[in-house]
Design an enzyme around this catalytic site. Structure first.
Site, PDB file in Angstrom:
ATOM      1  N   ASP A 178       0.839  -1.204   0.000  1.00 44.94           N
ATOM      2  CA  ASP A 178       0.000   0.000   0.000  1.00 44.94           C
ATOM      3  C   ASP A 178       0.872   1.252   0.000  1.00 44.94           C
ATOM      4  O   ASP A 178       0.565   2.243  -0.670  1.00 44.94           O
ATOM      5  CB  ASP A 178      -0.925   0.005   1.221  1.00 44.94           C
ATOM      6  N   HIS A 205      -5.489  -3.467   5.328  1.00 39.71           N
ATOM      7  CA  HIS A 205      -4.876  -3.869   4.053  1.00 39.71           C
ATOM      8  C   HIS A 205      -5.936  -4.418   3.100  1.00 39.71           C
ATOM      9  O   HIS A 205      -5.755  -5.455   2.475  1.00 39.71           O
ATOM     10  CB  HIS A 205      -3.786  -4.915   4.307  1.00 39.71           C
TER      11      HIS A 205
END
Length: 341
Positions: A178, A205
């Site tokens: 990310d 996530h």
């Protein structure tokens, strides 16, 4: 250190990398085990960890095909010795003496699938692997890549608790991809060199639980609210973007392996006493009311040395933080429930 290994391969460059933190003679022996090493993430991750000069022993485990991967990677002329292990009977040998265990095991996402669609299969795999970790290398750092990370990390924690071996400082959900995506997308819009960019990413996530803090990005750029909203959405949907682009042929494997290797390198540096190693990770946390949360973490000889505060948030980010909490809470509870069935 590791970023440079990926872009410079000459002998002189490698020697300078080693000198940056250690002389070559002072680098500690470190065993790294990759569980799921023959898979789409596992194979490129094995390659990248073989290139890391901090690794002295690389243990590659999967249910099939690992001897071939180990033979292939093992021919590379870098420091670590490589051994491949295959099947349940070899799991103990793969894990014994490991300082760091990386878990990319499980099935990948396909078009139309969410990370939660992976839950029933991957959760069972993670449960079994963590039971073995608790038995054979209970003091190792554990880097969880297997999705859904929002649930698999709580599963691992519960399994370790049942075994009486849980240390919250040694369990990490790898959210580095990310951060990698946020840096790449931000650099493109801000027209700045990506190597100079830093963007913290907090939350979880998966989808809306991923919250990049572009207000804290460096170098700062005067981007409009609409651009920042679009950057946030693209970061949240980065995995789906790759799944759709591969058109049923896989998910984000190469970029995930790169991100996993970066975070593993940070963990090894921390273990070796390198100061001020800070990365974002999904860990047990008290900075929100949720028991697990991704934020900046200082890494050290015991794993997590400090979970850092979130810092100042923009109004948009404050709204995103409140919006992500219900979904993240549900994913955590789902993992805990599964582990205790």
């Amino acid at each position: 250190m590791f970023r440079s290994v990926l872009v410079r391969s000459s002998a002189s460059a490698k020697q300078s990398l080693l000198r940056r933190s250690f002389s070559s003679g002072s680098v500690p022996e470190r065993k790294v085990a990759i569980l799921g090493a023959a898979g789409g993430i596992g194979q490129p991750l094995a390659l990248l960890m073989k290139l890391n000069p901090l690794v002295s022993s690389l243990s590659l485990y999967d249910i099939a095909n690992t001897p071939g991967v180990a033979a292939d990677v093992g021919h590379i002329n870098t420091r670590s010795q490589v051994v491949g292990y295959m099947g349940d009977d070899d799991l103990a040998k793969a894990l014994e003496g490991a300082d760091l265990v990386i878990i990319p095991a499980g099935i990948p996402r396909k078009p139309g699938m969410t990370r939660d669609d992976l839950f029933n299969i991957n959760a069972g795999i993670v449960k079994n692997l963590c039971s073995a970790i608790a038995k054979y290398c209970p003091h190792a750092l554990v880097n969880m890549i297997s999705n859904p990370v929002n649930s698999t990390v709580p599963i691992a924690a519960e399994i370790f608790k049942k075994a009486g071996m849980y240390d919250e400082k040694k369990l990490f959900g790898v959210t580095t991809l990310d951060v990698v995506r946020a840096k790449t997308f931000y650099a493109g819009k801000a027209n700045v060199p990506v190597a100079e960019v830093n963007v913290p990413v907090i939350g979880g996530h998966a989808g809306v639980t991923i919250l990049p803090l572009f207000s804290q990005a460096t170098p700062q750029a005067n981007l409009s609210g609409d651009v920042l909203t679009a950057l946030t959405k693209r970061t949240q949907d980065g995995g789906t973007e790759v799944v759709e682009a591969k058109a049923g042929k896989g998910s984000a494997t190469l970029s995930m392996a790169y991100a996993g290797a970066l975070f593993a390198d940070a963990c090894l540096k921390g273990l070796n006493g390198v100061p001020d190693v800070v990365e974002c990770s999904y860990v047990q946390s008290t900075i929100t009311e949720l028991p697990f949360f991704a934020s900046k973490v200082r890494l050290g000889k015991n794993g997590v040395e400090e979970v850092l505060d979130l810092g100042p948030l923009s109004d948009f980010e404050k709204e995103g933080l409140e919006a992500l909490k219900p979904e993240l809470k549900s994913s955590i509870e789902k993992g805990v429930k599964f582990a205790n069935q």
